[in-house]
Design an enzyme around this catalytic site. Structure first.
Site, PDB file in Angstrom:
ATOM      1  N   ASP A   1      -9.143  -4.711  -5.925  1.00 49.11           N
ATOM      2  CA  ASP A   1      -8.755  -3.823  -4.828  1.00 49.11           C
ATOM      3  C   ASP A   1      -9.859  -2.793  -4.576  1.00 49.11           C
ATOM      4  OD1 ASP A   1      -7.532  -1.973  -3.086  1.00 49.11           O
ATOM      5  OD2 ASP A   1      -5.560  -2.390  -3.926  1.00 49.11           O
TER       6      ASP A   1
ATOM      7  N   HIS B   1      -7.538  -5.508  -1.440  1.00 50.01           N
ATOM      8  CA  HIS B   1      -6.335  -4.779  -1.039  1.00 50.01           C
ATOM      9  C   HIS B   1      -5.383  -5.672  -0.237  1.00 50.01           C
ATOM     10  CE1 HIS B   1      -3.973  -1.208  -0.549  1.00 50.01           C
ATOM     11  NE2 HIS B   1      -4.007  -1.277   0.769  1.00 50.01           N
TER      12      HIS B   1
ATOM     13  N   SER C   1       0.830  -1.200   0.000  1.00 49.29           N
ATOM     14  CA  SER C   1       0.000   0.000   0.000  1.00 49.29           C
ATOM     15  C   SER C   1       0.869   1.257   0.000  1.00 49.29           C
ATOM     16  CB  SER C   1      -0.960  -0.044   1.194  1.00 49.29           C
ATOM     17  OG  SER C   1      -1.983   0.903   1.060  1.00 49.29           O
TER      18      SER C   1
END
Length: 905
Positions: free
Chosen positions: A791, A825, A717
């Site tokens: 995601d 994610h 991330s």
């Protein structure tokens, strides 16, 4: 359908053994690495070497839950990783949430596979396990709740049996004394709707349940021809700045679909079989009984919906009902909130944070903003807290409880003489705690603590709570013998320059004096106070009768739980969990400190493989894994966080897995991005990022544990964003990078990102200079990009990696992009996780450990075809045993957790 059948539908398929299914015969494919990379989309799912795979496949420890009276403990059993077929279940992406259409709940839910009940004996030991029985085979358990008297458990069960209704969730109950479980409803046609709330105990024998309306028909069908164009308008010239929300409604059909799956019928039902529908069907989002069990606080959302914000900002109605289902009054009906400013601490207009007072039978309290919800508006007070009975008498108006100049952050209740009110402000990092006397208007509020939220060394701790007979939690007042003082317990993390040393202080709320009555061992162990265990007794709590639950761990010993009693503070061990990965039990861990060129103190945790000796073994290949953070001061940025004695928890995609591959791991080196005073931190992002990375690398090289030319950088991330920037702006530091699920072009997140609340148009240069996409031509070191195809995280759209890869490829960079079907994610499926580990290991072996093709070719033998490839690092020969088809493991969605601490309550 089977895993192999299913995977033929997606770009990546499971590869069968090349000899026709019999497994590897000890030979390696002669294809070159270049050939493999040219056919990467057809190469199938892989598994990493056994030393990594075995750690990830280890069974997880159970989650724990104590009964209301603290006399029993649940062991909630779970499995490690789910198969990819679980993630491939049909789901609808609607209004910012994802719905499993077969179960009518949020998609990709974790679940428990069984429940064990243990009696907690007086000496702190556990009685024999009583297994909750009577469940259907293959039951997947969710939402486990104790009844208020601790005599029953409620939970949901689903059983996956194709397309029939058994996939939907049913409510079950179990008798705690016998362990016997049964369906809660006598009718088999009442199903749980868990898109929002699910069920709650109203009293000892009654549940309020959110169910699928019995009158609901088939889902709406998408029209072949739309009724008209999709139109959005801002002809009123409103200023609407929204973050990059995902999974939003797109058209009228989506609106109908969202309403279809989220509409519920509330049912009040008791253990004796009585069932009563209350209220009309609606999109109910929460239901909260009052402590005296007379009222219900019911929240719902309604049309008009929005195509630009998620359901949390839809029009919201909050009502008070009786527990018999009679409407009492409407508290508020908030309009659609599309215009909440992006500045931090901005909130929705109107009533918010509406709750029951924990210390009263049925008194409500809430906050209302005085700045229109806009943090940029200067006003005093900024928030006002109000309180009012559930049924006001004779038009009684809400009473002002307290006024705040910062943003309201919650209340810890005790009684009419004591409550703690919290407020904070992000821009300045200021946080304050007020002492108020809710029932005494003549007692002026006073500030108890006023500090910087970044200054962890000054954190006084949080008040410990006790359970009331009504099932709420209030601040625990502690008494001393022959002392009339008002004492509370402050439970703190105890941050110090040597690391965290958790503590328990006896704090005089009137004088501010404190006495440290417990502190963690600081030499070898890391201990924490988890909960108060003497709170089930009514009346005053005396210090000499105190009983608490503590956890204890070390660098090499995993977390165990203990009961500790006063006055002798004798400890009784409750759990005896096995080490989750004994092959790394003797890993080496050290918290290190070093300095950035600008004088900022930095810290990191250095892990070394078991048995490693730098003087004998020399420097190792090293993987640096980190995540930047923003600070307002250099002093706060340099403070030590964490403990050198904490157990090294290793998750399924943790960088620590490469200890098993003889890597040095520099975990979490602090990368502070500092903006002191009026300075914005991100305006010097690249400079501070590179300076922090240089200092970390120089330190591991100075220590002789890392080879200067074999240091890789990685992150997930915002850590992936960091990784790409470092390869662009500091190519001299790292040999390669691994970037997972990142965002690389900040012009695609124009209304703020991470802790940046300026827009692209406010800070154009900052957005551009921080974007590694704009510096793709500078990246010359190998970079591996990994991203989930689904995601749903704000800002990290999958196209971020796709476009970044194309930019890199357009400049001839050595790069690889791996898109994981069905993954969000964070990665969940066993196939996906194993492949991510294989890709990462392959990348590190090729671009960090060495640059020869034969080592990487050996990794190709580790395919998920049932063979158990073993690599001999001396001869590079591959041996294999076993064979057959891929393992069909039914693994739970929640993934691996090294300690079950978060599930205790």
């Amino acid at each position: 359908m089977t895993i192999s059948t299913f995977l033929n539908l997606v770009p990546v398929s499971v590869v069968a053994a090349e000899d026709g299914g019999g497994g590897s015969k000890g030979s390696v494919s002669s294809s070159t690495i270049d050939d493999e990379e040219n056919s990467s989309l057809s190469s199938g799912y892989r598994v990493p070497p056994p030393e990594i795979k075995d750690i990830v496949d280890a069974p997880p420890l159970p989650a724990l839950s104590f009964s209301p009276k603290k006399d029993k403990i649940l062991f909630l059993k779970r499995r490690a990783l789910p198969p990819l077929t679980d993630l491939a279940r049909p789901e609808e992406k609607l209004a910012g949430i994802r719905i499993d259409v077969k179960c009518n709940t949020r998609s990709r839910m974790s679940f428990y596979t069984g429940i064990g009940i243990h009696q907690l004996m007086d000496d702190g030991t556990l009685g024999p396990e009583k297994v909750v029985h009577g469940l259907p085979d293959g039951a997947m358990i969710n939402f486990v709740r104790w009844s208020r008297d601790g005599q029953h458990l409620s939970f949901s069960i689903r059983v996956d049996e194709g397309d029939n209704n058994s996939s939907k969730l049913r409510v079950w109950v179990a008798d705690v004394e016998t362990g016997k479980a049964r369906p809660f409803f006598q009718s088999p046609n009442i199903y749980l709707n868990a898109v929002f709330d699910n069920f709650v105990w109203v009293d000892d024998s009654t549940l309020l349940v959110s169910t699928i309306p019995s009158s609901r028909g088939d889902p709406p069908k998408k029209p072949l021809v739309p009724s008209g164009p999709k139109i959005q308008s801002n002809e009123q010239k409103n200023v609407i700045q929204a973050p990059t929300f995902q999974d939003l409604l797109k058209d009228e059909y989506d609106e109908d679909l969202f309403e279809y799956y989220s509409t519920t019928q509330l049912i009040l039902a008791s253990l004796d079989g009585a069932v009563k529908e209350i209220g009309p069907p609606a999109v109910y989002t929460s239901m909260d009984p009052s402590p005296d069990q007379k009222y219900l606080l019911i929240s719902s959302i309604h049309r008009p919906y929005s195509f630009i914000v998620p359901c949390g900002r839809f029009p919201k109605k909050i009502d008070v009902w009786t527990t018999e289902g009679k409407f009492v009054r409407e508290l508020c009906d908030l309009p659609l909130a599309v215009d909440i400013p992006i500045a931090f601490n901005s909130v929705r207009k109107g009533m918010r944070s509406i709750n029951w007072r924990a210390d009263k039978p049925s008194t409500l309290y809430w906050a209302e903003t005085q700045d229109g919800g806009d943090a940029k508006v200067e006003v005093s007070p900024r928030d006002i807290i109000y309180t009012q009975p559930a049924e006001p008498l004779n038009g009684e108006q809400p009473e002002v409880l307290h006024k705040l100049d910062l943003r309201y952050g919650g209340i810890s209740w005790c009684d009419d003489y004591l409550a703690l009110v919290y407020e904070s402000w992000f821009k300045t990092r200021r946080t304050r705690t007020w002492v108020i006397s809710p029932g005494s208007k003549d007692v002026s509020p006073r500030i108890l603590f006023d500090r910087s939220s970044e200054d962890v060394y000054s954190d006084p701790g949080s008040p410990m709570l006790r359970r009331t007979p009504a099932g709420t939690y209030v601040i625990a007042k502690i008494k001393k013998e022959e002392d009339d003082g008002t004492y509370i317990l402050l439970n703190g993390s105890g941050a110090t320059p040597e690391g965290n040393i958790p503590f328990l202080d006896l704090f005089d709320i009137n004088t501010g004096s404190k006495e440290r009555i417990w502190e963690s061992d600081k030499e070898k162990y890391y201990e924490t106070v988890v909960a108060l265990m003497s709170d089930q007794n009514e009346g005053d709590l005396y210090i000499n009768q105190l009983k608490v639950l503590t956890s204890k761990e070390s660098k090499t010993e995993n977390t165990q739980y203990y009961l500790q009693r006063w006055p002798d503070k004798k400890m009784c061990q409750i759990t005896n969990f096995p080490h989750p990965y004994p092959q790394l039990a003797s890993l080496q861990k050290e918290m290190i400190r070093y300095q950035r060129k600008d004088g900022v103190q930095l810290t990191a945790t250095l892990y070394l493989p078991p048995g490693y000796d730098s003087s004998k073994d020399g420097p190792l290949p090293c993987l640096v894994w980190s995540y930047p953070g923003e600070f307002k001061s250099k002093d706060a940025a340099g403070q030590v966080r964490g403990s050198p004695n904490e157990f090294a928890g290793i998750g399924p995609t943790s960088a620590l897995l490469w200890l098993a591959r003889r890597f040095a791991i520099l975990s979490g080196p602090t990368i502070p991005i500092i903006g002191e005073g009026d300075e914005e931190a991100n305006d010097r992002y690249v400079e501070q990022l590179v300076g922090s990375a240089e200092a970390a690398v120089e330190e591991v090289i100075r220590r002789g544990v890392a080879h200067p030319n074999k240091i890789a950088i990685g992150g997930h991330s915002y850590g992936a964003f960091m990784t790409a920037n470092l390869l662009a702006h500091a190519p001299h530091i790292f040999c390669c990078g691994i970037a997972r699920s990142g965002a690389y072009n900040r012009t695609l997140t124009p209304f703020g990102f991470q802790n940046e609340d300026r827009t692209l148009w406010d800070a154009t240069n900052t957005y551009v200079e921080m974007s590694p996409f704009m510096s793709a031509n500078k990246i010359k070191k190998p970079i591996l990009l990994i991203h989930g195809e689904e995601d749903n995280n704000s800002g990290t759209l999958t196209m971020q990696s796709d476009r970044f890869f194309n930019a890199l490829k357009g400049h001839g960079a050595l790069c690889r992009l791996v898109l994981l079907p069905f993954e969000s994610h964070g990665y969940a499926a066993r196939e996906s996780i194993m492949h991510v580990l294989w890709e990462t290991d392959r990348w590190l072996q090729k671009h960090c450990v060495s640059n020869t093709s034969d080592v990487v070719a050996d990794l190709d033998a580790c395919k998920d075809d049932g063979s158990k490839g073993v690599i001999d690092s001396e001869s590079k020969a591959v041996t294999a045993s076993g064979g057959g088809q891929a393992e069909q493991e039914d693994l739970e969605l929640e993934g691996y957790h090294s300690t079950p601490r978060s599930s205790l309550w």
